[in-house]
Every structure is written in C-alpha cells, then in structure tokens.
Design a protein around this motif. Sequence first.
Motif, short mmCIF file in Angstrom:
data_model
loop_
_atom_site.label_atom_id
_atom_site.label_comp_id
_atom_site.label_asym_id
_atom_site.label_seq_id
_atom_site.Cartn_x
_atom_site.Cartn_y
_atom_site.Cartn_z
N THR A 102 145.66 -38.86 -19.13
CA THR A 102 145.48 -40.00 -20.03
C THR A 102 144.81 -39.55 -21.32
N ARG B 218 147.19 -37.65 -23.49
CA ARG B 218 148.19 -38.55 -24.07
C ARG B 218 147.63 -39.34 -25.24
N ASN C 157 144.71 -45.07 -16.20
CA ASN C 157 145.90 -45.77 -16.70
C ASN C 157 145.55 -46.75 -17.81
N LEU C 158 144.99 -46.25 -18.89
CA LEU C 158 144.62 -47.09 -20.01
C LEU C 158 145.87 -47.51 -20.79
N GLU C 159 145.97 -48.79 -21.05
CA GLU C 159 147.12 -49.32 -21.79
C GLU C 159 146.84 -49.26 -23.29
N LEU C 160 146.80 -48.04 -23.79
CA LEU C 160 146.56 -47.78 -25.21
C LEU C 160 147.67 -46.89 -25.74
N ARG C 161 147.89 -46.97 -27.03
CA ARG C 161 149.00 -46.26 -27.66
C ARG C 161 148.78 -44.75 -27.63
N ASP C 162 149.85 -44.01 -27.41
CA ASP C 162 149.80 -42.55 -27.44
C ASP C 162 149.32 -42.06 -28.81
N ALA D 177 137.75 -50.91 -17.63
CA ALA D 177 139.06 -50.32 -17.38
C ALA D 177 138.92 -49.03 -16.60
N THR E 189 135.55 -52.30 -23.07
CA THR E 189 136.50 -52.87 -22.13
C THR E 189 136.25 -52.31 -20.74
#
Length: 236
Positions: free
Chosen positions: A141, A144, A109-114, A105, A103
């Motif tokens: 990140t 997290r 600020n990666l939109e992935l689950r903790d 990106a 991806t």
Amino acid sequence: MESSEIKRIRQVYAEYRQQGRWSSLNPGREHIEAERLRQLSATLKKQNHSLFRYKILDIGCGSGDLLNWFHQEGAKAENLFGVDLLPDEVDSARRKYPKLTFTEANAENLELRDNSFDLISTFMVFSSILDEQTSKNVAKTITRLLRPGGVIAWYDLRYPNPNNPSVRAMTKTRIRQLFPNFHLKLHSTTLLPPVAEKLGRHTDLIYPLLGKIPVFRSHYVGLLEQGYSAPLSGRG
C-alpha cells in the motif's frame, strides 16, 4: 472482514493506552522523542526534502503529534493526513489538531489514489505487525501511494524486545525484503528505553553519553528513498 492480526494489533494498542505506556512526562522518554525528531529533521534537510509542497500521510498516526510536527516543520495543514486503527486515537487527534485530516483505517487497503503522497511516515508500525503477509500488504500500500521519487520517514525497533512479545525487530534485512526498490538512509538511535526511562534527574547528563555507544541504540531512524535496488542478503 477484519483479519485476526488486525484484531490482535487493535487489542495490543488498546492495552498500551490503558497502561499509559510511552508517557512523555518521563525525562528519558522526552529525550527519546526529541532526539528522533531532531535526527529526522536533519536527514530531511540533508537530502533536500522541503516539506512545504509535500503531501504527507502518517500511518499509525495515534493522537496526531507526529503529523503536527510535520506541520511545524513547514508542511501545509491541508496536505497532512493520518490513519490509525484505533477510533479513540483518531478522535483524540481530531480534537487536538482540527486543521489536519485523520481517518480510522487499516493501512492494508487504504482507498486513496495511487502516487498521491510525497512522504509517508511509519513510526513503530512494522515492528507491531507479527504476521508476514500483513506486513507485505501494508508495504505494498505504501509503495502504491507514494509518487515517483517519494520517501518513507522511518522510525522503528532494530532489536527484539524480550519483555514484549507483541513486537519484533525490524532489521535492515527485513526492511529491504519489504521495500526492495528503496535506498535505506537509516542510522541507529534511541538509548534503550528501559535504561533511558530510569535515568531520572540524571537524564540530561547520562543519556547523551550512553547514547554514543552503538550497541545501546535500539532503533533506526531516517528515510527510505525510491529508485534503488539492493540485495536481500546480509546482516543488520
């Protein structure tokens, strides 16, 4: 909106690619790449990290070669994910390794689950970030996204490069500042690239000899493991 630092990094790496830097056709470069992977593999095995069940994220994945190496080491294709700032690199990775997931990106600020990854790799990532806040954002990140007990696979500069103002040294002190609750299981590696790349047909003989001299080793390779708090003072 994209920050000036991210724009700078995009531009620098686009120029690197146009210049054909890090060509694996150079015998010294081949030794560098083989050595760091061999040493990482040995460290993973020594610390009893079995990749078969691991979900892995490679930050700054480039054309996907490192992620594919994890696949060859036993990780399942469906558990391998890579992110990179450069769309051309992501496209190349998808063509080379269609079973893996890539991806475009920004790692800030990666939109992935903790707590969703067992291992996150950062090869030559933080030395490429000159802005301190951006480094902190990427480190946050990573922390997290790692599950409790997860690890960071690390390879990066330990010395500054006087010929390249676009990178900075990642000393152990700087690493600890970014990841204060991690135990650093790192050792020096990589014969200074300007030396290694000039060895030519003598590489097989001379590289191992010079590589035994600690001051000639320009990078750190190894693991950062969670659950350890270390003082931020000290050299290295």
